[in-house]
Design a protein around this motif. Sequence first.
Motif, PDB file in Angstrom:
ATOM      1  N   ASP A 164       0.955  -1.272  -0.080  1.00  0.00           N
ATOM      2  CA  ASP A 164      -0.128  -0.122  -0.102  1.00  0.00           C
ATOM      3  C   ASP A 164       0.935   1.221   0.110  1.00  0.00           C
ATOM      4  O   ASP A 164       1.481   1.525   0.967  1.00  0.00           O
ATOM      5  CB  ASP A 164      -0.791   0.145   1.170  1.00  0.00           C
ATOM      6  N   SER A 165       0.707   2.152  -1.090  1.00  0.00           N
ATOM      7  CA  SER A 165       1.638   3.007  -1.130  1.00  0.00           C
ATOM      8  C   SER A 165       0.825   4.405  -1.234  1.00  0.00           C
ATOM      9  O   SER A 165       1.154   5.546  -1.334  1.00  0.00           O
ATOM     10  CB  SER A 165       2.494   3.237  -2.694  1.00  0.00           C
ATOM     11  N   GLU A 166      -0.603   4.352  -0.909  1.00  0.00           N
ATOM     12  CA  GLU A 166      -1.599   5.358  -0.708  1.00  0.00           C
ATOM     13  C   GLU A 166      -1.944   5.866   0.522  1.00  0.00           C
ATOM     14  O   GLU A 166      -2.934   6.422   0.677  1.00  0.00           O
ATOM     15  CB  GLU A 166      -2.487   4.926  -1.672  1.00  0.00           C
ATOM     16  N   GLY A 197      10.331  -7.119   3.856  1.00  0.00           N
ATOM     17  CA  GLY A 197       9.644  -8.376   3.149  1.00  0.00           C
ATOM     18  C   GLY A 197      10.179  -9.676   3.079  1.00  0.00           C
ATOM     19  O   GLY A 197      11.486  -9.720   3.518  1.00  0.00           O
ATOM     20  N   ASN A 198       9.524 -10.592   2.651  1.00  0.00           N
ATOM     21  CA  ASN A 198      10.377 -11.914   2.657  1.00  0.00           C
ATOM     22  C   ASN A 198      10.115 -12.526   1.290  1.00  0.00           C
ATOM     23  O   ASN A 198       9.870 -13.928   1.108  1.00  0.00           O
ATOM     24  CB  ASN A 198       9.608 -13.013   3.589  1.00  0.00           C
ATOM     25  N   SER A 241      10.149  -7.052  -3.725  1.00  0.00           N
ATOM     26  CA  SER A 241      10.311  -5.655  -3.539  1.00  0.00           C
ATOM     27  C   SER A 241      10.097  -5.328  -2.184  1.00  0.00           C
ATOM     28  O   SER A 241       9.725  -6.071  -1.385  1.00  0.00           O
ATOM     29  CB  SER A 241       9.184  -4.854  -4.419  1.00  0.00           C
ATOM     30  N   THR A 242      10.684  -4.090  -1.935  1.00  0.00           N
ATOM     31  CA  THR A 242      10.696  -3.618  -0.503  1.00  0.00           C
ATOM     32  C   THR A 242       9.073  -3.188  -0.112  1.00  0.00           C
ATOM     33  O   THR A 242       8.693  -2.330  -1.025  1.00  0.00           O
ATOM     34  CB  THR A 242      11.615  -2.394  -0.549  1.00  0.00           C
ATOM     35  N   LEU A 243       8.630  -3.490   0.773  1.00  0.00           N
ATOM     36  CA  LEU A 243       7.374  -3.173   0.995  1.00  0.00           C
ATOM     37  C   LEU A 243       7.237  -1.971   1.939  1.00  0.00           C
ATOM     38  O   LEU A 243       8.382  -1.569   2.617  1.00  0.00           O
ATOM     39  CB  LEU A 243       6.743  -4.217   2.146  1.00  0.00           C
ATOM     40  N   THR A 244       6.237  -1.287   2.096  1.00  0.00           N
ATOM     41  CA  THR A 244       6.051  -0.061   2.930  1.00  0.00           C
ATOM     42  C   THR A 244       5.676  -0.503   4.201  1.00  0.00           C
ATOM     43  O   THR A 244       4.941  -1.347   4.538  1.00  0.00           O
ATOM     44  CB  THR A 244       4.340   0.615   2.310  1.00  0.00           C
TER      45      THR A 244
END
Length: 135
Positions: A89-91, A114-115, A121-124
């Motif tokens: 979630d980037s919002e 993240g795993n 990708s790197t998570l928020t």
Amino acid sequence: MPAAARRGGAGEPAAAAAGGGHHHGAAVAGIISAANGACPGMAPGAVLYHYKVFTVENQVSYTSFFLDALDLALHARVDVVSLSVGGPDSEDRPFFDKVRELTAAGILVVSAVGNDGLMGSTLTPADMVCVLGVG
């Protein structure tokens, strides 16, 4: 449902910090503050605050749960907030604004990246410039 806060000292049993059968937070707390002389934690004198941000039954959370918990951490003047969570979630503007508020107040925010392995990708929120991403 506001976040529940629980303050625990370094010698508190790990099971007391756990809830709902999910013990990741208790394991992390032990790594940080275990007071066992034979196998001490990284900061055995640390005082930990535990904030529950997921429901017990089905592990659901909402932005408001996190905002409540982060407000409690801010007002408790903690030094570090560790979030073993992340997502795509980037919002989520209110959440990001709250994380920025904590870091502006001098609180180090650490979050799981993240795993998903090398191609993941790197998570928020670990992808935020002001957050220390680990994993």
